[in-house]
Design a protein around this motif. Structure first.
Motif, PDB file in Angstrom:
ATOM      1  N   PRO A 192      26.543  90.589  12.430  1.00  0.00           N
ATOM      2  CA  PRO A 192      25.295  90.547  13.192  1.00  0.00           C
ATOM      3  C   PRO A 192      24.341  89.496  12.632  1.00  0.00           C
ATOM      4  N   PHE A 193      23.600  88.847  13.516  1.00  0.00           N
ATOM      5  CA  PHE A 193      22.560  87.925  13.075  1.00  0.00           C
ATOM      6  C   PHE A 193      21.440  87.914  14.110  1.00  0.00           C
ATOM      7  N   GLY A 194      20.276  87.474  13.687  1.00  0.00           N
ATOM      8  CA  GLY A 194      19.117  87.469  14.555  1.00  0.00           C
ATOM      9  C   GLY A 194      18.920  86.126  15.237  1.00  0.00           C
ATOM     10  N   THR A 195      18.279  86.151  16.400  1.00  0.00           N
ATOM     11  CA  THR A 195      17.837  84.932  17.069  1.00  0.00           C
ATOM     12  C   THR A 195      16.415  85.151  17.569  1.00  0.00           C
ATOM     13  N   PHE A 196      15.649  84.075  17.561  1.00  0.00           N
ATOM     14  CA  PHE A 196      14.259  84.148  18.006  1.00  0.00           C
ATOM     15  C   PHE A 196      13.778  82.727  18.238  1.00  0.00           C
ATOM     16  N   ALA A 197      12.554  82.595  18.694  1.00  0.00           N
ATOM     17  CA  ALA A 197      11.875  81.309  18.795  1.00  0.00           C
ATOM     18  C   ALA A 197      10.420  81.530  18.425  1.00  0.00           C
ATOM     19  N   ASN A 198       9.773  80.468  17.946  1.00  0.00           N
ATOM     20  CA  ASN A 198       8.332  80.515  17.662  1.00  0.00           C
ATOM     21  C   ASN A 198       8.010  81.636  16.677  1.00  0.00           C
ATOM     22  N   GLU A 225      21.976  89.053   7.531  1.00  0.00           N
ATOM     23  CA  GLU A 225      21.943  87.997   6.522  1.00  0.00           C
ATOM     24  C   GLU A 225      21.378  86.699   7.075  1.00  0.00           C
ATOM     25  N   HIS A 226      21.499  86.497   8.394  1.00  0.00           N
ATOM     26  CA  HIS A 226      21.144  85.213   8.991  1.00  0.00           C
ATOM     27  C   HIS A 226      20.239  85.419  10.204  1.00  0.00           C
ATOM     28  N   ALA A 227      19.350  84.445  10.423  1.00  0.00           N
ATOM     29  CA  ALA A 227      18.507  84.448  11.617  1.00  0.00           C
ATOM     30  C   ALA A 227      18.339  83.016  12.091  1.00  0.00           C
ATOM     31  N   ALA A 228      18.680  82.764  13.341  1.00  0.00           N
ATOM     32  CA  ALA A 228      18.646  81.414  13.915  1.00  0.00           C
ATOM     33  C   ALA A 228      17.402  81.247  14.772  1.00  0.00           C
ATOM     34  N   ASP A 229      16.673  80.174  14.498  1.00  0.00           N
ATOM     35  CA  ASP A 229      15.406  79.880  15.158  1.00  0.00           C
ATOM     36  C   ASP A 229      15.651  78.809  16.219  1.00  0.00           C
ATOM     37  N   PHE A 230      15.502  79.178  17.502  1.00  0.00           N
ATOM     38  CA  PHE A 230      15.775  78.281  18.612  1.00  0.00           C
ATOM     39  C   PHE A 230      14.508  77.647  19.187  1.00  0.00           C
ATOM     40  N   SER A 231      13.445  77.609  18.423  1.00  0.00           N
ATOM     41  CA  SER A 231      12.193  77.025  18.911  1.00  0.00           C
ATOM     42  C   SER A 231      12.431  75.616  19.458  1.00  0.00           C
ATOM     43  N   THR A 247      16.976  87.607   4.368  1.00  0.00           N
ATOM     44  CA  THR A 247      17.512  87.049   5.598  1.00  0.00           C
ATOM     45  C   THR A 247      17.242  85.549   5.601  1.00  0.00           C
ATOM     46  N   THR A 248      18.282  84.769   5.732  1.00  0.00           N
ATOM     47  CA  THR A 248      18.138  83.315   5.680  1.00  0.00           C
ATOM     48  C   THR A 248      17.781  82.764   7.046  1.00  0.00           C
ATOM     49  N   HIS A 249      16.838  81.842   7.042  1.00  0.00           N
ATOM     50  CA  HIS A 249      16.325  81.219   8.260  1.00  0.00           C
ATOM     51  C   HIS A 249      17.064  79.907   8.504  1.00  0.00           C
ATOM     52  N   TYR A 250      17.539  79.727   9.737  1.00  0.00           N
ATOM     53  CA  TYR A 250      18.206  78.487  10.151  1.00  0.00           C
ATOM     54  C   TYR A 250      17.450  77.913  11.342  1.00  0.00           C
ATOM     55  N   GLN A 251      16.966  76.697  11.201  1.00  0.00           N
ATOM     56  CA  GLN A 251      16.238  76.038  12.280  1.00  0.00           C
ATOM     57  C   GLN A 251      17.214  75.184  13.094  1.00  0.00           C
ATOM     58  N   VAL A 252      17.434  75.567  14.346  1.00  0.00           N
ATOM     59  CA  VAL A 252      18.347  74.808  15.203  1.00  0.00           C
ATOM     60  C   VAL A 252      17.781  73.414  15.440  1.00  0.00           C
ATOM     61  N   GLN A 253      18.641  72.404  15.252  1.00  0.00           N
ATOM     62  CA  GLN A 253      18.236  71.002  15.386  1.00  0.00           C
ATOM     63  C   GLN A 253      18.667  70.395  16.716  1.00  0.00           C
ATOM     64  N   HIS A 254      19.908  70.670  17.119  1.00  0.00           N
ATOM     65  CA  HIS A 254      20.396  70.103  18.385  1.00  0.00           C
ATOM     66  C   HIS A 254      21.649  70.839  18.835  1.00  0.00           C
ATOM     67  N   ALA A 260      23.822  72.841  15.995  1.00  0.00           N
ATOM     68  CA  ALA A 260      23.697  72.387  14.616  1.00  0.00           C
ATOM     69  C   ALA A 260      22.319  72.774  14.112  1.00  0.00           C
ATOM     70  N   ALA A 261      22.270  73.437  12.959  1.00  0.00           N
ATOM     71  CA  ALA A 261      21.008  73.928  12.415  1.00  0.00           C
ATOM     72  C   ALA A 261      20.815  73.428  10.988  1.00  0.00           C
ATOM     73  N   LYS A 262      19.578  73.541  10.534  1.00  0.00           N
ATOM     74  CA  LYS A 262      19.204  73.251   9.152  1.00  0.00           C
ATOM     75  C   LYS A 262      18.813  74.556   8.489  1.00  0.00           C
ATOM     76  N   ARG A 263      19.349  74.809   7.310  1.00  0.00           N
ATOM     77  CA  ARG A 263      18.973  76.010   6.569  1.00  0.00           C
ATOM     78  C   ARG A 263      17.677  75.742   5.825  1.00  0.00           C
ATOM     79  N   THR A 264      16.697  76.623   6.019  1.00  0.00           N
ATOM     80  CA  THR A 264      15.381  76.378   5.428  1.00  0.00           C
ATOM     81  C   THR A 264      15.047  77.316   4.280  1.00  0.00           C
ATOM     82  N   GLY A 265      15.853  78.351   4.067  1.00  0.00           N
ATOM     83  CA  GLY A 265      15.577  79.305   3.004  1.00  0.00           C
ATOM     84  C   GLY A 265      15.345  80.692   3.564  1.00  0.00           C
TER      85      GLY A 265
END
Length: 273
Positions: free
Chosen positions: A113-119, A134-140, A193-200, A258-263
Motif C-alpha cells: 500500500p502507498f498513499g497518493t495526494f496533491a497539494n 512506507e511511501h506517498a506519491a505527490d501528484f501536484s 512515510t517517504t515523500h516522492y514528488q512526481v516530476q513527469h 518518474a518521481a524525486k524522493r524528497t525525504g
C-alpha cells in the motif's frame, strides 16, 4: 452511490470526514474494507460522525473500471452531463466537498500500500504519517479532475487489484484514518512515510509492448535500462528517478511516472536526495 453516516449526530451536525470505496468498479478493496468495518464491533465505538460512501455501484456490479467515463478523471462533475460518471462525480463531490476524505484504489503495479495526494497540507501530511504506509506519491501539477485535486482528499493504493492483501491493507488504513481523525478511540501509530514528488510521466509508444525491469519506489540510476519494448528498443534513464505506478500493462498510454524522493513527509518538504 450509497452513503451511510455513522456515529453520534446532533440535529445541526454534519460529518466532516468521509471514506470512499468503489471509485473504480474493478477495484473493490475499499468497498470490502468498508463493509467489513460496518459488520464489526468497532462500529459501536465511533465517536464522531463519518460518511462511508460506496461510489460507482453500477461499475462495481459490472466489475468494470467505469461505465461511460472514468469517475476519477471527472471531478467536480456536471449534473447536466450525458455521461453517467460525470453526473455521479457531481453528486459525489457534493457529498465530500466539506469533508476531509480518504479514497481507496488498487493497482497492478505494486503489491504494497502507498498513499497518493496533491497539494500537500499539514492535514494530509498528518494522515499519511498515521496510515501504515512506507511511501506517498505527490501528484501536484500532474493530474486534473481527480479526487486528489480536491481540498483535503488523499488516496491509498491498497495493493494488487483483486487481492485479499489489498482488502486487508485497506481495512488497516481505514482504522488508522478513523483514529487519526478522532472518529475512533486510541491513538494512531505514527510511522515514517517517504515523500516522492512526481516530476513527469513516462509515455508509451502506441501499440508497443513493454517489459519493465525496475521496481516502484526503488531508485533508477542514470543510464540504467528501466524497460524494453517488444521491438527491441531499450529505455535508459537520462537522470536518476524513482518509479511510481510503473507497469508494463497497467495503462494504455502511460508506462508510469518518474518521481524525486524528497525525504520523510511533512507539511514543508525539502530536497534531501
Amino acid at each position: 452511490m450509497r452513503t451511510e453516516i455513522l456515529g453520534p449526530m446532533d440535529v445541526d451536525d454534519a460529518p466532516d470526514i468521509a471514506v470512499i470505496g468503489g471509485i473504480h468498479g474493478d477495484e473493490p478493496c475499499g468497498v470490502q474494507a468498508i463493509e467489513r468495518f460496518c459488520s464489526g464491533a468497532l462500529i459501536d465505538a465511533i465517536q464522531r460522525p463519518v460518511k462511508l460512501i460506496i461510489a460507482n455501484e453500477r461499475a462495481l456490479e459490472a466489475n468494470m473500471r467505469y461505465i461511460e467515463g472514468d469517475l476519477n478523471r471527472l471531478f467536480p462533475g456536471d449534473p447536466e452531463s450525458e455521461l453517467y460518471e460525470e453526473r455521479l462525480a457531481f453528486d459525489l463531490y457534493q457529498e465530500i466537498k466539506d469533508c476531509t476524505t480518504l479514497g481507496f484504489h488498487s493497482t497492478i503495479s505494486f503489491d504494497q500500500p502507498f498513499g497518493t495526494f496533491a497539494n500537500l497540507t499539514p492535514q494530509k501530511a498528518t494522515i499519511m504519517q498515521a496510515l501504515p504506509l512506507e511511501h506517498a506519491a505527490d501528484f501536484s501539477g500532474h493530474v486534473t479532475g481527480r479526487g486528489v485535486n480536491l481540498s483535503e482528499f488523499v488516496n491509498v493504493e491498497a495493493g494488487y487489484q483483486g487481492s485479499e492483501a489489498a482488502v486487508e491493507n485497506a481495512y488497516a488504513c481505514l482504522i488508522a484514518y478513523l483514529r487519526v481523525m478522532d472518529a475512533l478511540p486510541a491513538e494512531a501509530d505514527i510511522t515514517p512515510t517517504t515523500h516522492y514528488q512526481v516530476q513527469h510521466t513516462i509515455e508509451k509508444i502506441p501499440n508497443e509492448i513493454y517489459d519493465v525491469h525496475v521496481n516502484n519506489f526503488e531508485q533508477v540510476s542514470p543510464g540504467m535500462e528501466y524497460a524494453t519494448t517488444g521491438t527491441g528498443k531499450s529505455l535508459l534513464a537520462d537522470s536518476a528517478f524513482w518509479p511510481v505506478l510503473m507497469s508494463s500493462h497497467g495503462h494504455d498510454t502511460l508506462l508510469g511516472y518518474a518521481a524525486k524522493r524528497t525525504g520523510e513527509i511533512s507539511a514543508t518538504v525539502t530536497d534531501s536526495d
